[in-house]
Design a protein around this motif. Sequence first.
Motif, PDB file in Angstrom:
ATOM      1  N   LEU A 116      29.932  32.567  -1.519  1.00 29.22           N
ATOM      2  CA  LEU A 116      28.843  32.976  -2.398  1.00 29.22           C
ATOM      3  C   LEU A 116      29.179  32.845  -3.888  1.00 29.22           C
ATOM      4  O   LEU A 116      28.359  32.319  -4.650  1.00 29.22           O
ATOM      5  N   THR A 120      26.916  30.415  -6.267  1.00 37.30           N
ATOM      6  CA  THR A 120      26.157  31.078  -7.329  1.00 37.30           C
ATOM      7  C   THR A 120      26.476  30.468  -8.687  1.00 37.30           C
ATOM      8  O   THR A 120      25.576  30.256  -9.519  1.00 37.30           O
ATOM      9  N   ARG A 121      27.746  30.188  -8.939  1.00 40.03           N
ATOM     10  CA  ARG A 121      28.120  29.574 -10.209  1.00 40.03           C
ATOM     11  C   ARG A 121      27.451  28.209 -10.380  1.00 40.03           C
ATOM     12  O   ARG A 121      26.929  27.884 -11.445  1.00 40.03           O
ATOM     13  N   MET A 123      24.642  27.262  -9.023  1.00 39.21           N
ATOM     14  CA  MET A 123      23.201  27.448  -9.178  1.00 39.21           C
ATOM     15  C   MET A 123      22.826  27.921 -10.581  1.00 39.21           C
ATOM     16  O   MET A 123      21.671  27.773 -11.001  1.00 39.21           O
ATOM     17  N   ASN A 124      23.770  28.467 -11.326  1.00 33.12           N
ATOM     18  CA  ASN A 124      23.504  28.922 -12.683  1.00 33.12           C
ATOM     19  C   ASN A 124      23.871  27.892 -13.737  1.00 33.12           C
ATOM     20  O   ASN A 124      23.772  28.172 -14.943  1.00 33.12           O
ATOM     21  N   THR A 129      19.486  24.589 -12.801  1.00 33.34           N
ATOM     22  CA  THR A 129      18.497  25.664 -12.659  1.00 33.34           C
ATOM     23  C   THR A 129      17.059  25.170 -12.703  1.00 33.34           C
ATOM     24  O   THR A 129      16.192  25.724 -12.019  1.00 33.34           O
ATOM     25  N   GLU A 138      24.308  37.035  -7.897  1.00 34.60           N
ATOM     26  CA  GLU A 138      24.659  36.569  -6.560  1.00 34.60           C
ATOM     27  C   GLU A 138      23.611  36.929  -5.518  1.00 34.60           C
ATOM     28  O   GLU A 138      23.453  36.216  -4.515  1.00 34.60           O
ATOM     29  N   THR A 139      22.877  37.985  -5.733  1.00 36.34           N
ATOM     30  CA  THR A 139      21.878  38.393  -4.740  1.00 36.34           C
ATOM     31  C   THR A 139      20.797  37.336  -4.553  1.00 36.34           C
ATOM     32  O   THR A 139      20.238  37.199  -3.464  1.00 36.34           O
ATOM     33  N   THR A 141      21.159  33.950  -4.826  1.00 32.87           N
ATOM     34  CA  THR A 141      21.721  32.909  -3.969  1.00 32.87           C
ATOM     35  C   THR A 141      21.950  33.420  -2.555  1.00 32.87           C
ATOM     36  O   THR A 141      21.702  32.713  -1.572  1.00 32.87           O
ATOM     37  N   GLU A 142      22.415  34.652  -2.442  1.00 28.68           N
ATOM     38  CA  GLU A 142      22.676  35.215  -1.116  1.00 28.68           C
ATOM     39  C   GLU A 142      21.408  35.272  -0.275  1.00 28.68           C
ATOM     40  O   GLU A 142      21.417  34.937   0.922  1.00 28.68           O
TER      41      GLU A 142
END
Length: 280
Positions: A116, A120-121, A123-124, A129, A138-139, A141-142
């Motif tokens: 995760l 997440t990194r 995706m940011n 983005t 992280e929530t 992406t999770e």
Amino acid sequence: MPPTDASAEADAGTVPELDTSLGTAIGTGAVPSSSSGVSSDNEDTMDLRLPDEFIALFAEEPGMRGASGGDRQVTTEQACDTPDGDDLLDRIADWGVTSTPAGAFRLVPVRVENDLPLITRWMNDPAVTAFWELAGPETVTEEHLRGQLEGDGRSVPCLGVLEGTPMSYWEIYRADLGLLARHYPARPHDTGIHLLVGGVANRGRGLGTTLLRAVADLVLDKRPSCARVVAEPDLRNTPSVSAFLSAGFRFSAEVDLPDKRAALMIRDRALHDLLQRRHM
């Protein structure tokens, strides 16, 4: 809807000419209720389209952005165990290593507890983005990952591991059983792919094209029931569309999906088999 492959890029100077229609349909739009978004003169319109009633049984995708869904709370292993003893994507975890010009590569299904922070990194990343729409803590992406892992197995999130290093994020999904099947003439077992090349250092040097070709071949090798690999990158994402073209996909149509206007890209088994014969 993240299937936009924000970082799949082709080598500069080797990109095939794009169809002129690609340059005139930028942005996103709602799906017209009376149109599939596929041009009437496209050869794929002759394919048998699955009945809407059948597609509706599989197209409920809560919490997903164009991949897969389902509300059952199951583990990844349970999701792979369908009544006939197989799974919807022929056990990606067992596909093994494939050789590419960039090195040994394999797809490894995501384990949220381990992977995760890295995903997440990625995706940011500002370059990502705008297309994947998963920026945030992280929530965010999770939720996206668990929507697939706790679903029915029609979409499997994976890390792409090159020479032992995780460097890309993939989603391998059953295009014929999801939302996309409402917008093009789907065939049984059509398999879709989404790609995000994670590290900036791995972008812009043709690695996306190399991996797209390798994974398309891997899908066709490991899924004998699949005759086509499909993708739907955002039309605004020219590097991604170009990478798919360079990887042997053909542009089939422009399609209006709920969150974007996409280029429907298709790689046929016939091309895969022809290339294999040439290398024998």
